[in-house]
Design a protein around this motif. Structure first.
Motif, PDB file in Angstrom:
ATOM      1  N   VAL A 224      -5.942   3.158  -1.732  1.00 13.29           N
ATOM      2  CA  VAL A 224      -5.009   4.094  -2.367  1.00 13.29           C
ATOM      3  C   VAL A 224      -5.759   5.014  -3.325  1.00 13.29           C
ATOM      4  O   VAL A 224      -5.535   6.235  -3.355  1.00 13.29           O
TER       5      VAL A 224
ATOM      6  N   THR B 280      -6.708  -2.904  -0.683  1.00 18.66           N
ATOM      7  CA  THR B 280      -5.524  -2.041  -0.741  1.00 18.66           C
ATOM      8  C   THR B 280      -5.605  -1.065  -1.906  1.00 18.66           C
ATOM      9  O   THR B 280      -5.328   0.135  -1.766  1.00 18.66           O
TER      10      THR B 280
ATOM     11  N   GLN C  95       0.823  -1.208   0.000  1.00 15.93           N
ATOM     12  CA  GLN C  95       0.000   0.000   0.000  1.00 15.93           C
ATOM     13  C   GLN C  95       0.856   1.257   0.000  1.00 15.93           C
ATOM     14  O   GLN C  95       0.561   2.222  -0.726  1.00 15.93           O
TER      15      GLN C  95
ATOM     16  N   THR D 168      -5.964   9.154  -2.845  1.00 20.23           N
ATOM     17  CA  THR D 168      -5.283  10.015  -3.813  1.00 20.23           C
ATOM     18  C   THR D 168      -6.217  10.558  -4.897  1.00 20.23           C
ATOM     19  O   THR D 168      -5.789  11.320  -5.757  1.00 20.23           O
TER      20      THR D 168
ATOM     21  N   THR E  16       1.579   6.650  -6.952  1.00 22.20           N
ATOM     22  CA  THR E  16       0.438   7.448  -7.405  1.00 22.20           C
ATOM     23  C   THR E  16       0.690   8.936  -7.176  1.00 22.20           C
ATOM     24  O   THR E  16       0.469   9.765  -8.071  1.00 22.20           O
TER      25      THR E  16
ATOM     26  N   MET F 128       0.840   4.015  -2.959  1.00 22.29           N
ATOM     27  CA  MET F 128       0.536   5.406  -2.607  1.00 22.29           C
ATOM     28  C   MET F 128       1.651   6.328  -3.113  1.00 22.29           C
ATOM     29  O   MET F 128       1.379   7.393  -3.695  1.00 22.29           O
TER      30      MET F 128
END
Length: 217
Positions: free
Chosen positions: A163, A159, A120, A167, A127, A124
């Motif tokens: 994310v 997960t 994760q 985001t 991204t 993250m």
């Protein structure tokens, strides 16, 4: 040629030149075609397939057919994990300057039993790095078989959604929808039962394409 005629001729040339300059300026200012960077693993790297038959190559063909002005950079590597993608991404962003980044990673993390918290965190970071560069992001979610245990299976799938929500990235919940959960799923996979056969990749593209096309608008 009289003086007045010369003057009219010069004025006409100046007008034409101004139009030409305006057109040239407009052409320089027009937006470049989009660029899609696919950062994935063997599912996007045509593992066990003839070149040009995987879903990413099929996407390029779909773009041409639908007259979508975009180019594709397939930076997928078989066996790659989210950690590998995270380490490779900064250089790819600097080199290609994509307008859309498709992140298709995480499956190998599960196969290696890596901590979900690390997966994760890597998703993250990738991204946010892509978004910070000015690109939109599409996460390709993955699921693991039930033999991993109900709790792990559920948390792994969530997960990607976590994310995406954090985001505000786009999400396709399951890359292999219509393949891994198809009634004839066994016939759609190679002998290793992990990698889809060539005939499954049009289905994968059909799963991914609506989100990709929407983000390219």
């Amino acid at each position: 040629m009289g003086l007045s005629v010369v003057r009219r001729h010069c004025i006409a040339l100046l007008i034409l030149a101004s139009f030409a300059g305006a057109n040239t300026a407009h052409a320089k200012e027009s937006p470049a075609s989009a660029k899609v960077l696919v950062l994935g693993d063997s599912l996007s790297a045509e593992y066990g397939l003839k070149r040009g038959t995987g879903w990413v190559a099929l996407m390029e063909q779909r773009m041409a057919a639908d007259k979508v002005a975009a180019t594709v950079v397939n930076a997928s590597i078989s066996g790659d994990t989210t950690s590998g993608g995270r380490s490779r991404l900064p250089a790819l962003l600097a080199q290609h300057k994509p307008t859309l980044v498709v992140i298709e990673l995480g499956g190998n993390d599960a196969l290696r039993g890596l901590p979900l918290s690390m997966t994760q965190d890597n998703l993250m970071a990738m991204t946010r790095a892509a978004q910070a560069s000015g690109a939109k992001v599409l996460l390709a979610g993955m699921q693991v078989p039930p033999n991993y245990g109900q709790d792990y299976t559920k948390r792994f799938s969530e997960t990607f959604a976590t994310v995406a929500k954090s985001t505000k990235a786009a999400l396709v919940p399951f890359l292999l929808k219509g393949v891994a959960d198809a009634p004839n799923a066994a016939a759609l996979f190679q002998a290793d039962r992990i990698h889809p056969k060539e005939e499954a990749h049009p289905t994968i593209l059909n799963t991914m394409w609506p989100a990709i096309k929407n983000l390219l608008r």
